[in-house]
Design an enzyme around this catalytic site. Structure first.
Site, PDB file in Angstrom:
ATOM      1  N   ASP A 190      42.442  36.636  39.032  1.00  0.00           N
ATOM      2  CA  ASP A 190      41.953  35.252  39.006  1.00  0.00           C
ATOM      3  C   ASP A 190      43.090  34.305  39.357  1.00  0.00           C
ATOM      4  O   ASP A 190      44.121  34.714  39.897  1.00  0.00           O
ATOM      5  CB  ASP A 190      41.366  34.943  37.625  1.00  0.00           C
ATOM      6  CG  ASP A 190      42.403  35.121  36.514  1.00  0.00           C
ATOM      7  OD1 ASP A 190      43.566  35.507  36.814  1.00  0.00           O
ATOM      8  OD2 ASP A 190      42.076  34.867  35.341  1.00  0.00           O
ATOM      9  N   HIS A 541      40.463  44.832  41.776  1.00  0.00           N
ATOM     10  CA  HIS A 541      39.659  43.664  41.378  1.00  0.00           C
ATOM     11  C   HIS A 541      40.579  42.434  41.453  1.00  0.00           C
ATOM     12  O   HIS A 541      41.124  41.979  40.459  1.00  0.00           O
ATOM     13  CB  HIS A 541      39.145  43.893  39.958  1.00  0.00           C
ATOM     14  CG  HIS A 541      38.139  42.893  39.488  1.00  0.00           C
ATOM     15  ND1 HIS A 541      36.821  42.932  39.855  1.00  0.00           N
ATOM     16  CD2 HIS A 541      38.264  41.821  38.673  1.00  0.00           C
ATOM     17  CE1 HIS A 541      36.168  41.941  39.279  1.00  0.00           C
ATOM     18  NE2 HIS A 541      37.028  41.250  38.558  1.00  0.00           N
ATOM     19  N   ASP A 586      36.992  53.953  43.000  1.00  0.00           N
ATOM     20  CA  ASP A 586      37.761  52.866  43.608  1.00  0.00           C
ATOM     21  C   ASP A 586      36.776  51.774  44.007  1.00  0.00           C
ATOM     22  O   ASP A 586      36.408  51.633  45.167  1.00  0.00           O
ATOM     23  CB  ASP A 586      38.519  53.415  44.824  1.00  0.00           C
ATOM     24  CG  ASP A 586      39.408  52.365  45.482  1.00  0.00           C
ATOM     25  OD1 ASP A 586      39.582  51.278  44.896  1.00  0.00           O
ATOM     26  OD2 ASP A 586      39.918  52.637  46.580  1.00  0.00           O
ATOM     27  N   GLU A 595      40.945  46.521  37.451  1.00  0.00           N
ATOM     28  CA  GLU A 595      41.616  45.243  37.235  1.00  0.00           C
ATOM     29  C   GLU A 595      43.120  45.416  37.392  1.00  0.00           C
ATOM     30  O   GLU A 595      43.680  46.482  37.119  1.00  0.00           O
ATOM     31  CB  GLU A 595      41.313  44.715  35.830  1.00  0.00           C
ATOM     32  CG  GLU A 595      41.917  43.348  35.558  1.00  0.00           C
ATOM     33  CD  GLU A 595      41.523  42.798  34.198  1.00  0.00           C
ATOM     34  OE1 GLU A 595      41.584  41.563  34.047  1.00  0.00           O
ATOM     35  OE2 GLU A 595      41.158  43.577  33.319  1.00  0.00           O
TER      36      GLU A 595
END
Length: 888
Positions: A190, A541, A586, A595
Site C-alpha cells: 500500500d 501483493h 503465486d 504480501e
C-alpha cells in the site's frame, strides 16, 4: 534439476526431503542392474545423472546423495556410453529409460532412494555450497528503495531514471499540519506510512549492521548501500519530529500519514494515487495528550542505531550527533508520557492497534540502544527497569521478535553489553532467552495436529502453536509465516554470538537458523524472495510493481486481477510464504501468502548478515551442521515457574493495498470477480506471547480442575492478579481449562491488561475458549464486545468462518461501530463465509441494522458484492439512511 523420485518439486539447491518423504523406495544389492524410467514434465535439455542414497527414508540427506561412492553408472552395450555417470536429455524427451548398476559396497536392504539431477549439479551459487548472502542483502535493500516515497534520491535503483519504475510520489505529505513529511518508506504493498513498523524496520536493519559489521564489509559497496538507505530512513524520522524540544510535554511526533480506509480502497500507482483517491491524506500525531511511547520508543531505537552506523566510519559526523539529539528528546517525551498510541474508530482505522499493544518492550529497545550508543548510565539503568517490567508481562515470554514485541531483540543485544550491564542481570537475561528460544524446538508436525490444536477442523495445527511442515519449514501462524521464521532465525543467530561457552547450543541455534533460511531461499523447492533464486514469486501483493511502468497505461483493480506476473520485479522482497501443508500459489490476490512489507525484510536481513559473517568462521556449514537437525529440543534451563510454552497469535498488521472495485461512477453490470478482487484485511498476524505465570493456586477454584495441574495454577494466578478489577474469576477460568486439552486460551482471558472488566462479557471469553476457538480470537472478541451477546456472536463467527475468512470477525466490530445490530449482521455474514470485506461494507455503509441485514441477504443471494453494498435499502427499512454515523 535435483529432485527425489516421486517428488514433483524441483530446485537448486536440492529441496528438503529429509524430514518427510513419500517417494518411491526399493531394495537393491551392490552390482545389481536396474532399469529406471523417468518422466520429464519440464524439459530444458542437458546432461543428467542419477544418485542413490542407501538409507531408510528418515535418514536420507544431501550429503548421502553427494557422496561420490553413491553415483550410479550407466549400463550400455555401446562402449561410448557404458559406465558413464551421465546421459544427455534431448529437449523433446518425455519418458526416458536408462539402465544403471549399483556401485560396489552399496546395498539397500532397508530401501534405497533415488535422485535425478543435472551433471554436474549446480548445488549452489558459489563454491562453498551456500547461497550468496551478500547478494541477498543487497537485494533486500533494493526492496527498501522500491518502497521510497517523496522525492527519490538519485541513487534509487528502482527509479525510472535508473531503469526502474518508480518516481517521486506524495509530495504534499504533512501539508495538513504545515510540515514537510515527504520521504520515508511505504509500509507494504500500500502507500501508508505507519511510524511503529517503520521505526522497528529501521532499527532492526541498523542493528544488522551493528551486530554483523563484517558481513557488510565482505562485499564491495554493501556497507555504503546500507548506510545511504538507513540515512534516508532516518531523515524521515527527523522530519516526523515536527515539534522538537528539551521540554518533554512540548514534543510532537508523527505516528501515521494517510487514511487506511482511503488508501486501501483502490489499487493505483503511488505517483498517481492522489488523483484517484482524492486529497484526503491526514497526518496523525502522538503528543502529551495522545501518548504513544510504543511509537516513540521504536523511533528512538532507530535514530540511535543509525547514529552508531554513521559514527562507525565517521566518528565526528554531525549527522550522527543530530540524530542523537532527536533521540534524547524523544526518549524523554516517551518516558514522561507512557502509553500505546492508536486512533479511535471515529478517527480512522489504525491496523497496528492489534497485537500486544503495550509499550514497555519498545521503551526497553530504546533504552538499550541509547545505552549501547554511550548516551549515559541513566539509559542503561532504564533498560534494566524496562526489561524487568516487560519480563513479567506477556511480551516477556515470547518466542520471537517483530514490530509488536522487541523484548527478545533487546535482550539478545544486551547480552553483548557486558561492559554496561551487571553480570547478575545478564544471567537473568540469558536464562530467559534460553527458555524463549527453546520454544521453537518441538516435534509437532503441522499436518498432524495434537489434540486441542485444530479448532476449525482443517487438519492443520492452529496459529499460535509452533509446528513443522512436511518439508521442515517451521510455522507459528499462516499470515506472514516467513516473516516470523526469519525473525526467529535472526534472534537465534545474534544469540549464538553469546553462547560460545556452550558449543553444542551455539551449533544448535546457528544450524536451526541456517536450515530455516535455506528453506525460504530455495531448499523448500522454490525461492520465496522476489527476483532471486529458482522460480521466485512473480506476483507479490504490491501496488506499484504490479502496474505497467508506462504511466499512460491505466492501473486499477482490473489490472490487479490479471494473472500476469508483476511487470516490475520487486527484487529482494520476502513474501508471506507457503501454507502449513506446504502448498503455495503465486497469486497476487492471496495477500496471506504473497504480501510484502518493510517489517518482513527486517529480521530477514539480520539473519542473512548473520549467516554471512558467521560463515567466515564456518567454512563448511554442511560439516558443522551435519544432517538436517531434528526439531526436538535438548534440555535448556527452565525458569521458575515455567511459562506456558505455546504462545498464540495476535494479528499484527502489515497492511497491503486493499483493492476494491474500480472507482468508476457507473458500476459495471457484470459482477465479474476477476475485475473486483476481494481486499486484504489490515492485520497480518504476529505471534503474541503467553502471560507471565505464577504458581500459587487460588483456594476458591473449581474442584474438577486439580490445583496441581499447570493450567489450573495459571487460572488461579491470573485471577488473583486481577482480583481487584474483576473478582471471582478463578472458578470460571478453571471450568474452561478443565473442558479442553490446553488451558492457555482460558487463562489468557485474564492476562493483563484485562480485555474487559465486565463479568458477563468476560464469561463469554471463557465460553469461547471452551468451545475450541483460538485463544487470541477469544480475547480480541471480548476486548471489542459491547455486550455478552455481541461477544457470543463474535465467537460464533470464528467457529463457523474458514481460516481464510475469519479475520473479518474482528473487522465487523469496527465496521458495526456502536450498533450491535449492524455488528450481528456482519458477524453472521462472515460466519457464513461470504466475502468478508463485503460483509464489513454492509455494516459500515448503512445506518441501521435493517439495511445491513438487507445488504447481507443480497450478498448471500447474488454474490455481486459491489452492487449489494452500494445499493439503497431505505424503502425496505422504513426510511433508513446510508451513513457512517450513529444508529438511530
Amino acid at each position: 534439476m535435483p529432485d527425489v523420485c516421486g517428488n514433483p518439486f524441483q530446485d537448486s539447491p536440492p529441496i528438503n526431503f529429509t524430514t518427510r518423504f513419500y517417494g518411491f523406495v526399493a531394495n537393491y544389492t551392490q552390482g545389481q542392474e536396474v532399469d529406471i524410467t523417468i518422466n520429464i514434465a519440464t524439459n530444458h535439455g542437458g546432461r543428467m545423472a542419477m544418485r542413490v542414497c542407501p538409507l531408510s527414508r528418515g535418514l536420507i540427506s544431501h550429503d548421502c546423495f553427494n557422496n561420490p561412492a553413491n553415483q550410479l553408472r550407466r549400463v550400455s552395450s555401446n562402449p561410448q556410453y557404458d559406465a558413464k555417470l551421465y546421459w544427455y536429455v534431448r529437449p523433446n524427451d518425455i519418458d526416458i529409460t536408462q539402465r544403471f548398476r549399483l556401485p560396489p559396497g552399496v546395498s539397500c536392504a532397508d530401501g534405497c532412494v533415488l535422485q535425478v539431477r543435472p551433471s554436474p549439479s549446480p548445488a549452489a551459487n558459489f563454491s562453498s555450497g551456500e547461497y550468496d548472502y551478500a547478494a541477498l542483502i543487497d537485494a533486500s535493500y533494493f526492496f527498501y528503495e522500491a518502497q521510497q516515497t517523496g522525492p527519490l534520491p538519485p541513487w534509487n535503483r528502482a527509479a525510472q531514471v535508473n531503469g526502474g519504475w518508480r518516481n517521486d510520489s506524495y509530495m504534499a505529505d504533512g501539508a495538513d499540519i504545515g510540515a514537510d513529511l515527504r520521504g520515508g518508506w511505504f509500509d507494504a504493498g500500500d502507500h501508508m506510512k505507519f511510524a511503529l513498523p517503520y521505526s522497528w524496520a529501521v532499527s532492526t536493519l541498523a542493528w544488522s549492521v551493528l551486530e554483523f559489521p563484517a558481513a557488510y564489509s565482505s562485499a564491495p559497496g554493501l556497507w555504503a548501500t546500507a548506510k545511504r538507505n538507513l540515512l534516508f530512513a532516518a531523515d524521515y524520522l527527523v522530519r516526523s519530529h515536527v515539534t522538537a524540544s528539551d521540554v518533554p510535554s512540548e514534543n510532537r511526533f508523527v505516528a501515521q500519514v494517510g487514511d487506511t480506509d482511503t488508501d486501501h480502497s483502490r489499487w493505483c500507482r503511488p505517483e498517481q494515487c492522489g488523483a484517484v483517491e482524492g486529497p484526503y491524506r491526514p497526518t496523525w500525531l502522538t503528543t502529551a495528550t495522545k501518548p504513544g511511547s510504543d511509537v516513540v520508543g521504536e523511533a528512538v531505537a532507530a535514530l540511535a542505531a543509525v547514529a552508531m552506523v554513521v559514527a562507525a566510519d565517521e566518528p565526528a559526523s554531525p549527522v550522527a550527533a543530530q540524530l542523537l539529539v532527536h533521540a534524547r528528546q524523544l526518549y524523554a517525551f516517551g518516558k514522561a508520557f507512557p502509553g500505546a498510541w492508536s486512533l479511535t474508530s471515529d478517527e480512522g482505522d489504525y491496523p497496528y492497534r492489534y497485537g500486544n499493544h503495550v509499550w514497555q518492550d519498545d521503551m526497553l529497545w530504546a533504552a538499550a540502544m541509547m545505552c549501547r550508543a554511550g548516551q549515559g548510565a541513566g539509559y542503561c539503568a532504564d533498560a534494566v527497569t524496562y526489561w524487568n517490567a516487560a519480563a513479567n508481562m506477556g511480551v516477556g515470554w515470547s518466542s520471537g521478535m517483530d514490530w509488536d514485541n522487541a523484548f527478545n531483540e533487546a535482550s539478545v543485544m544486551m547480552l553483548g553489553m557486558a561492559d554496561k550491564l551487571s553480570p547478575a542481570f545478564l544471567a537473568n537475561v540469558r536464562t530467559r532467552m534460553d527458555w524463549n528460544l527453546n520454544l521453537w524446538h518441538v516435534s509437532t508436525l503441522c499436518t498432524a495436529p495434537p489434540a486441542g490444536t485444530d479448532s476449525n477442523g482443517d487438519g492443520l495445527v492452529d496459529d499460535g502453536h509452533i509446528c513443522y511442515s512436511p518439508r521442515g519449514l517451521v510455522h507459528q501462524m499462516q499470515w506472514g509465516t516467513l516473516r516470523v521464521t526469519a525473525n526467529a532465525a535472526a534472534t537465534k543467530l545474534v544469540y549464538s554470538k553469546y553462547t560460545t561457552a556452550n558449543t553444542a547450543d551455539t551449533q544448535r541455534q546457528r544450524c536451526w537458523a541456517r536450515r530455516q533460511m535455506r528453506l525460504m531461499l530455495g531448499d523448500w523447492g522454490r525461492s520465496f524472495v522476489v527476483g532471486v533464486g529458482n522460480n521466485p514469486p512473480q506476483r507479490p501483493h504490491h501496488s506499484s510493481s504490479m502496474c505497467d511502468p508506462d504511466y499512460s497505461v491505466v492501473c486499477d483493480g482490473n489490472t490487479a486481477a490479471l494473472d500476469r506476473p508483476n511487470p516490475s520485479v520487486l527484487r529482494g522482497a520476502l513474501v508471506g510464504g507457503p501454507r502449513k501443508d506446504d502448498t503455495y500459489e503465486d497469486n497476487r490476490m492471496d495477500y496471506i501468502l504473497n504480501e510484502v512489507a518493510i517489517d518482513y525484510n527486517g529480521g530477514f536481513t539480520v539473519a542473512l548478515a548473520g549467516l554471512l559473517q558467521l560463515g567466515a568462521s564456518t567454512p563448511d556449514w554442511n560439516a558443522y551442521c551435519g544432517a538436517t537437525p531434528s526439531p526436538v529440543p535438548s534440555p535448556t534451563p527452565t525458569p521458575s515457574p515455567s511459562p506456558s510454552p505455546t504462545p498464540t497469535p495476535s494479528p499484527s498488521p502489515s497492511p497491503a493495498p486493499i483493492p476494491s472495485p474500480s472507482p468508476s461512477p457507473t458500476p459495471s453490470p457484470s459482477p465479474s470477480p476477476s475485475a473486483t478482487p476481494s481486499p486484504s484485511p489490515s492485520p497480518s498476524p504476529s505471534p503474541s506471547p503467553s502471560p507471565s505465570p505464577s504458581p500459587s493456586p487460588s483456594p476458591s477454584g473449581n474442584p474438577s480442575c486439580p490445583p496441581t495441574e499447570y493450567d489450573c495454577q495459571q487460572c488461579a494466578a491470573n485471577a488473583d492478579a486481577v482480583q481487584s478489577l474483576l473478582p471471582g474469576m478463578t472458578a470460571p477460568c478453571q471450568t474452561c481449562a478443565a473442558a479442553i486439552a490446553d488451558g492457555w486460551p482460558c487463562y489468557n482471558c485474564l492476562a493483563t491488561p484485562l480485555v474487559s472488566t465486565n463479568p458477563s462479557i468476560m464469561q463469554g471469553c471463557f465460553d469461547c475458549a471452551a468451545a475450541g476457538v483460538n485463544g487470541w480470537a477469544c480475547t480480541q472478541c471480548t476486548k471489542g464486545a459491547l455486550s455478552a451477546t455481541d461477544n457470543a456472536n463474535c465467537a460464533t463467527c470464528y467457529r463457523r468462518a474458514s481460516s481464510g475468512n475469519n479475520w473479518g470477525c474482528l473487522e465487523c466490530q469496527t465496521a458495526g461501530g456502536s450498533s450491535e445490530g449492524r455488528r450481528a449482521a456482519c458477524l453472521a455474514c462472515v460466519g457464513n463465509n461470504s466475502d468478508a470485506w463485503a460483509c464489513t461494507q454492509c455494516a459500515s455503509r448503512y445506518g441501521t441494522p435493517c439495511e445491513a441485514e438487507k445488504c447481507v441477504a443480497c450478498l448471500k443471494a447474488s454474490g455481486n458484492a459491489w452492487g449489494c453494498y452500494t445499493a439503497t435499502y431505505a424503502a425496505q427499512c422504513g426510511g433508513g439512511r446510508r451513513s457512517l454515523g450513529t444508529e438511530f
